[in-house]
Enzyme design. Structure first.
Site, PDB file in Angstrom:
ATOM      1  N   ASN A 179       1.627 -15.866 -24.632  1.00 49.63           N
ATOM      2  CA  ASN A 179       3.078 -16.059 -24.552  1.00 49.63           C
ATOM      3  C   ASN A 179       3.551 -16.845 -25.781  1.00 49.63           C
ATOM      4  O   ASN A 179       4.327 -17.808 -25.673  1.00 49.63           O
ATOM      5  CB  ASN A 179       3.454 -16.796 -23.260  1.00 49.63           C
ATOM      6  CG  ASN A 179       4.882 -16.479 -22.813  1.00 49.63           C
ATOM      7  OD1 ASN A 179       5.591 -15.707 -23.460  1.00 49.63           O
ATOM      8  ND2 ASN A 179       5.301 -17.089 -21.724  1.00 49.63           N
ATOM      9  N   HIS A 237      11.108 -20.663 -15.259  1.00 55.32           N
ATOM     10  CA  HIS A 237      10.433 -19.611 -14.490  1.00 55.32           C
ATOM     11  C   HIS A 237      11.026 -19.446 -13.092  1.00 55.32           C
ATOM     12  O   HIS A 237      11.018 -18.338 -12.545  1.00 55.32           O
ATOM     13  CB  HIS A 237       8.932 -19.918 -14.372  1.00 55.32           C
ATOM     14  CG  HIS A 237       8.140 -19.493 -15.559  1.00 55.32           C
ATOM     15  ND1 HIS A 237       7.925 -20.313 -16.639  1.00 55.32           N
ATOM     16  CD2 HIS A 237       7.516 -18.324 -15.851  1.00 55.32           C
ATOM     17  CE1 HIS A 237       7.186 -19.676 -17.546  1.00 55.32           C
ATOM     18  NE2 HIS A 237       6.932 -18.476 -17.090  1.00 55.32           N
TER      19      HIS A 237
END
Length: 481
Positions: free
Chosen positions: A321, A357
């Protein structure tokens, strides 16, 4: 919620391959980036930026509607409001604070309204990408009001001396190769791309990026296929079944390792596929290597070889990521220097990453574990570096090879262990799984941090004594120290 779920071809296909409608729509949209990229290469490459902006906006909106129906209004509203913020107060501290608060709040409210412990793809999925992208634009405009000498080297790469137009902002937002799942890229990169800065000034031809793009596609398909195949036989649901608790301790740990590692394959696959379509357009151009070959890694989210060979948390964070981690480092961590505490800055950054998130406690447990594991690893490295005996032993080639294997196994298990809470989200479930292996990683890494408090003074004392000893010897031998 206005997701597109009516019966049709997608529903029929999803039922026959054992997927959900929303997941299949998402995957088809990611693959759609390839024909759209070829259309851009054939007909729009080198055309005026306005024409390209319109193409990216229209194609992105169509894909957005295909996935989420009229919920695309959320993205449009967010973009328009941030554009107005830039017009009326761009470059001010107020604009930065307002952008962080508004963008994050919009996303968090969306998470709250669409909350579910089941993995469901809603408009918040691309909106989390949008949140970082729009916040970065406001910060880049803010940096553009600073004096050049006050900008860091990173800020000079992304700074905007001129506020983007609404067309440019919408074009970057709905760029078909990145609005669904990333990668993140700056407005500066997007504008350079549409203005032809990445084009060969002599040939003016479309970038020679077809093979690199298709290579990423094939790699992505492989990882998605691997995830799908293993998921037929083993899913995260098995970790909180009665059958799992009846297995031996080593077997339970091994299954946690496998489930976590395979879970990552889903993300790796999607990121590779999206990156491939971006490479095809040429937006990922990143100069040339030492041999004069073109580099297409400007939007890399996965450094695949580095990830697969990583045996430390530091290497994993640097390779997994990647663009999101770079965003967090550039726009949050490094801008918290005024706190005067690196660990505190790291904690705040990871908290924001968890909030980005979602609201489920599993995200916070996962990133809390990452925080503890990374810092525990740093403490171990410090201990090793201060111990001449350990350094001598670990420098032996055969020992280094064995240590790499051991470290790789420990780090892979630890990462999977942390991902248990990320995957399951519900604290009742992940606590049950952690208790089944006696909270082994919690205990191990927290113990390292606690023990370090007592070990460091001893090592520091030994190091000082060793230094004094060398000084005395140096004087006795008449050496120039």
């Amino acid at each position: 919620m206005a997701n597109v779920t009516e019966p049709g071809f997608v529903h029929f296909l999803a039922q026959n391959i054992g997927a959900t409608d929303d997941a299949l729509r998402f995957l088809l949209s990611v693959f759609a980036g390839y024909p759209l990229a070829f259309i851009h290469r054939l007909f729009l490459h080198g055309r005026p930026p306005t024409v390209q902006h319109i193409y990216f906006i229209l194609s992105g909106l169509l894909l957005f509607y295909f996935n989420f129906g009229t919920d695309l209004i959320h993205a449009v509203i967010n973009v328009i409001l941030i554009h107005l913020l830039i017009i009326f107060s761009g470059g001010t501290t107020f604009s930065v604070a307002a952008a962080f608060i508004f963008n994050t709040s919009y996303l968090v409210i969306g998470y709250y309204l669409n909350s579910s412990y089941d993995y469901v793809i809603t408009w918040t999925t691309p909106h989390c990408v949008l949140t970082l992208r729009l916040t970065a634009v406001v910060l880049d405009v803010y940096d553009g009001r600073k004096k050049e000498e006050k900008l860091s080297s990173e800020q000079k790469e992304t700074v905007l001396h001129k506020s983007p137009s609404i067309l440019e902002l919408l074009g970057q937002t709905f760029f078909f190769g990145a609005f669904l799942a990333g990668p993140q890229f700056s407005m500066r990169r997007y504008l350079s791309f549409t203005q032809g800065a990445f084009t060969d000034p002599q040939t003016k031809a479309a970038p020679a990026s077809v093979m690199p793009g298709l290579t990423r596609l094939l790699l992505g398909v492989f990882y998605v296929f691997l995830y799908q195949v293993v998921s037929i036989f083993l899913t995260e649901n098995f970790l909180y079944s009665d059958e799992f608790t009846k297995l031996g301790f080593i077997t339970r740990c091994a299954l946690i390792l496998i489930v976590g590692r395979i879970f990552l394959c889903r993300y790796i696959g999607i990121w590779l596929i999206t990156e491939g379509s971006c490479i095809l357009t040429g937006i990922t151009y990143n100069g040339k290597d030492v041999n004069g070959n073109n580099l297409w890694d400007g939007c890399t989210n996965i450094k695949l070889y580095q990830l697969e060979m990583a045996s430390t948390f530091r290497d994993i964070i640097a390779s997994f990521n990647h663009n999101t981690n770079m965003w967090m480092s550039r726009y949050i961590f490094k801008r918290l220097r005024f706190l005067g505490n690196k660990v505190l800055s790291q904690g705040v950054t990871l908290f924001y990453l968890a909030l980005w998130h979602g609201l489920h406690s599993g995200y916070y447990m996962c990133f809390m574990l990452e925080f503890v594991m990374v810092n525990a690893e740093a403490k171990i490295v410090q201990i090793v570096q201060k111990s001449p005996v350990i350094l001598k032993i670990t420098s032996i080639p055969s020992v280094k090879s064995v240590l790499w294997v051991v470290n790789k196994l420990i780090v892979t298990f630890s990462l999977s262990y942390a991902l248990v809470s990320f995957i399951t989200l519900d604290f009742r479930i992940y606590l049950k799984i952690y208790s089944s292996v006696y909270f082994i990683a919690h205990a191990a890494y927290l113990s390292v941090i606690v023990l370090n408090i007592f070990i460091q003074p001893v090592l520091s004392s030994q190091g000082q004594q060793s230094s004094d000893h060398h000084v005395v010897d140096g004087k006795k031998n008449g050496k120039d120290l």
